[in-house]
Write a protein that holds these residues in place. Structure first.
Motif, mmCIF file in Angstrom:
data_model
loop_
_atom_site.group_PDB
_atom_site.id
_atom_site.type_symbol
_atom_site.label_atom_id
_atom_site.label_comp_id
_atom_site.label_asym_id
_atom_site.label_seq_id
_atom_site.Cartn_x
_atom_site.Cartn_y
_atom_site.Cartn_z
ATOM 1 N N PHE A 49 17.682 26.694 -40.316
ATOM 2 C CA PHE A 49 17.020 26.672 -38.910
ATOM 3 C C PHE A 49 17.814 26.242 -37.978
ATOM 4 C CE2 PHE A 49 14.004 27.236 -42.205
ATOM 5 C CZ PHE A 49 12.914 28.328 -42.024
ATOM 6 N N ASP A 50 17.922 26.745 -36.768
ATOM 7 C CA ASP A 50 18.412 26.312 -35.599
ATOM 8 C C ASP A 50 17.505 25.345 -34.726
ATOM 9 O OD1 ASP A 50 20.587 28.224 -35.561
ATOM 10 O OD2 ASP A 50 19.207 29.726 -35.372
ATOM 11 N N ALA A 51 16.366 25.323 -35.076
ATOM 12 C CA ALA A 51 15.428 24.308 -34.691
ATOM 13 C C ALA A 51 14.305 24.213 -35.639
ATOM 14 C CB ALA A 51 14.950 24.480 -33.240
ATOM 15 N N ILE A 52 13.865 22.796 -35.818
ATOM 16 C CA ILE A 52 12.699 22.370 -36.461
ATOM 17 C C ILE A 52 11.692 21.823 -35.752
ATOM 18 C CG2 ILE A 52 11.693 21.309 -38.427
ATOM 19 C CD1 ILE A 52 14.210 21.925 -40.069
ATOM 20 N N ILE A 53 10.397 22.311 -35.314
ATOM 21 C CA ILE A 53 9.445 21.460 -34.564
ATOM 22 C C ILE A 53 8.339 21.417 -35.642
ATOM 23 C CG2 ILE A 53 8.099 21.393 -32.808
ATOM 24 C CD1 ILE A 53 11.003 21.382 -31.811
ATOM 25 N N ASP A 54 7.962 20.227 -36.011
ATOM 26 C CA ASP A 54 7.044 20.001 -36.945
ATOM 27 C C ASP A 54 5.916 19.061 -36.222
ATOM 28 O OD1 ASP A 54 7.992 17.596 -37.411
ATOM 29 O OD2 ASP A 54 8.986 18.203 -39.248
ATOM 30 N N GLY A 55 4.922 18.763 -37.445
ATOM 31 C CA GLY A 55 3.907 17.710 -36.994
ATOM 32 C C GLY A 55 4.368 16.376 -36.668
ATOM 33 N N THR A 56 5.455 15.930 -37.010
ATOM 34 C CA THR A 56 6.171 14.780 -36.619
ATOM 35 C C THR A 56 6.484 14.669 -35.200
ATOM 36 O OG1 THR A 56 8.231 15.013 -37.169
ATOM 37 C CG2 THR A 56 6.888 14.566 -38.742
ATOM 38 N N LYS A 57 6.766 15.946 -34.703
ATOM 39 C CA LYS A 57 7.264 15.896 -33.019
ATOM 40 C C LYS A 57 6.215 16.561 -31.950
ATOM 41 C CE LYS A 57 11.944 17.232 -34.530
ATOM 42 N NZ LYS A 57 13.037 18.194 -34.671
ATOM 43 N N THR A 58 5.013 17.060 -32.632
ATOM 44 C CA THR A 58 4.089 17.600 -31.599
ATOM 45 C C THR A 58 2.916 16.629 -31.322
ATOM 46 O OG1 THR A 58 2.822 18.646 -33.604
ATOM 47 C CG2 THR A 58 4.522 20.163 -32.433
ATOM 48 N N THR A 59 2.247 16.786 -30.377
ATOM 49 C CA THR A 59 1.257 15.976 -29.907
ATOM 50 C C THR A 59 0.060 16.716 -29.809
ATOM 51 O OG1 THR A 59 1.577 16.141 -27.446
ATOM 52 C CG2 THR A 59 2.553 14.143 -28.560
ATOM 53 N N LYS A 60 0.146 18.102 -29.863
ATOM 54 C CA LYS A 60 -1.122 18.869 -29.699
ATOM 55 C C LYS A 60 -1.239 19.723 -30.902
ATOM 56 C CE LYS A 60 -0.759 18.688 -24.623
ATOM 57 N NZ LYS A 60 -0.426 19.367 -23.572
ATOM 58 N N SER A 61 -2.221 20.124 -31.503
ATOM 59 C CA SER A 61 -2.446 21.075 -32.483
ATOM 60 C C SER A 61 -2.632 22.369 -31.979
ATOM 61 C CB SER A 61 -3.437 20.632 -33.483
ATOM 62 O OG SER A 61 -3.448 19.493 -33.872
ATOM 63 N N LYS A 62 -2.216 23.416 -32.968
ATOM 64 C CA LYS A 62 -2.388 24.911 -32.806
ATOM 65 C C LYS A 62 -3.957 24.906 -32.784
ATOM 66 C CE LYS A 62 1.383 25.923 -35.947
ATOM 67 N NZ LYS A 62 1.792 26.536 -37.632
ATOM 68 N N PRO A 63 -4.535 25.632 -31.844
ATOM 69 C CA PRO A 63 -3.955 26.850 -31.078
ATOM 70 C C PRO A 63 -3.322 26.331 -29.719
ATOM 71 C CG PRO A 63 -6.367 26.557 -30.647
ATOM 72 C CD PRO A 63 -5.999 25.704 -31.770
ATOM 73 N N ASP A 64 -2.987 25.028 -29.451
ATOM 74 C CA ASP A 64 -2.363 24.759 -28.253
ATOM 75 C C ASP A 64 -0.883 25.392 -28.484
ATOM 76 O OD1 ASP A 64 -2.220 22.607 -25.904
ATOM 77 O OD2 ASP A 64 -0.451 22.993 -26.763
ATOM 78 N N PRO A 65 -0.312 25.935 -27.703
ATOM 79 C CA PRO A 65 1.038 26.547 -27.831
ATOM 80 C C PRO A 65 1.991 25.672 -27.920
ATOM 81 C CG PRO A 65 0.333 26.838 -25.452
ATOM 82 C CD PRO A 65 -0.703 26.241 -26.201
ATOM 83 N N GLN A 66 1.869 24.465 -27.741
ATOM 84 C CA GLN A 66 3.226 23.407 -27.775
ATOM 85 C C GLN A 66 4.198 23.406 -28.837
ATOM 86 O OE1 GLN A 66 2.276 19.457 -29.030
ATOM 87 N NE2 GLN A 66 3.398 18.400 -27.286
ATOM 88 N N VAL A 67 3.569 23.576 -29.974
ATOM 89 C CA VAL A 67 4.643 23.615 -31.261
ATOM 90 C C VAL A 67 5.762 24.868 -30.949
ATOM 91 C CG1 VAL A 67 3.155 25.171 -32.608
ATOM 92 C CG2 VAL A 67 4.969 23.759 -33.844
ATOM 93 N N PHE A 68 5.133 25.956 -30.417
ATOM 94 C CA PHE A 68 6.265 27.171 -30.322
ATOM 95 C C PHE A 68 7.004 27.060 -28.993
ATOM 96 C CE2 PHE A 68 2.631 29.478 -32.811
ATOM 97 C CZ PHE A 68 3.581 28.942 -34.183
#
Ligand code: B16
Ligand code: MG
Length: 222
Positions: A132-151
């Motif tokens: 992977f060129d980038a990994i965004i997971d639950g350790t980096k996000t502050t908002k859960s899906k369906p919020d678009p933040q992770v993507f």
């Protein structure tokens, strides 16, 4: 050339860890004196650990203090990790490894967009961490899906415009998140549940480069 990216969810798209989450959550519910079905478990897909606990406790009409919840979250994760420990390359869902390679060879960027705080250790267990060129997971996000933040965080880290990203998701909340980000969404699994996706496939073995929405003669690097 404009850049393009494929963003993959983890649980249900690359590996089938949903069955381990179910076993661990059910063990927790049983310990608190109630039970829930595999059907109810469907609605937990893509939902963060803490939010999942609140949903499950509501099913059992159980109220806990913050401190008790924290303890149960740790216990559930330990039970879950006992299953993760048994994972190896064979746990990769059909076609996932192959499709990632096809997309990379075509010159597109690859990211992981997952709610899981265990994503890195799972990718390591199945031997896909360095893909992977980038990994965004639950350790980096502050908002859960369906919020678009992770993507959107995936696209920002890759430096790719949101409209040039396609998200692969097995959860309704994840499809909503991708659409809110202005990205295309391809469903993995049940076509009826994932009806807001561009289309759905059973697994990534059914995906080809030609099915990517941004593919045309200008997008394949020469
Ligand atoms: P963890 P995904 C999600 O993964 C799972 O679908 C969901 O059931 C789980 O509660 C969530 O990760 C958090 O996982 O307990 O490992 O932090 O589908 O977003 O890759
Ligand atoms: Mg998922």
């Amino acid at each position: 050339m404009e850049g393009y990216a494929c963003i993959f969810d983890l649980d249900g798209v690359i590996v089938d860890t949903a069955k381990y989450h179910f076993l661990a959550w059910r063990k927790l519910a049983n310990a608190l004196g109630f039970d829930f079905t595999e059907n109810q478990n469907e609605s937990l897909k893509g939902i963060s650990r803490a939010e999942s606990l609140d949903i499950i406790l509501a099913w059992g009409n159980v109220e806990l203090t913050h401190a008790e919840k924290d303890e149960w979250l740790k216990t559930k994760n330990n039970w879950y990790l006992e299953h993760v420990l048994t994972m190896n390359e064979e746990a990769i869902l059909p076609g996932a490894k192959e499709f990632i390679t096809i997309v990379k060879n075509a010159g597109f960027k690859i990211a992981l967009g997952s709610a899981s705080k265990n994503a890195v250790s799972i990718l390591e267990k199945v031997g896909l961490l360095n893909q992977f060129d980038a990994i965004i997971d639950g350790t980096k996000t502050t908002k859960s899906k369906p919020d678009p933040q992770v993507f959107t965080m995936c696209a920002d880290e890759l430096g790719i415009a949101y409209k040039n990203c396609v998200v692969f998701e097995d959860a309704e909340a994840g499809i909503e998140a991708a659409l809110s980000a202005g990205m295309a969404a391809i469903g993995i699994g049940n076509k009826t549940i994932l009806n807001r996706a561009l289309f759905a496939v059973n697994d990534l073995s059914e995906m080809t480069l030609e099915k990517l929405p941004f593919i045309n003669s200008n997008t394949i690097p020469h």
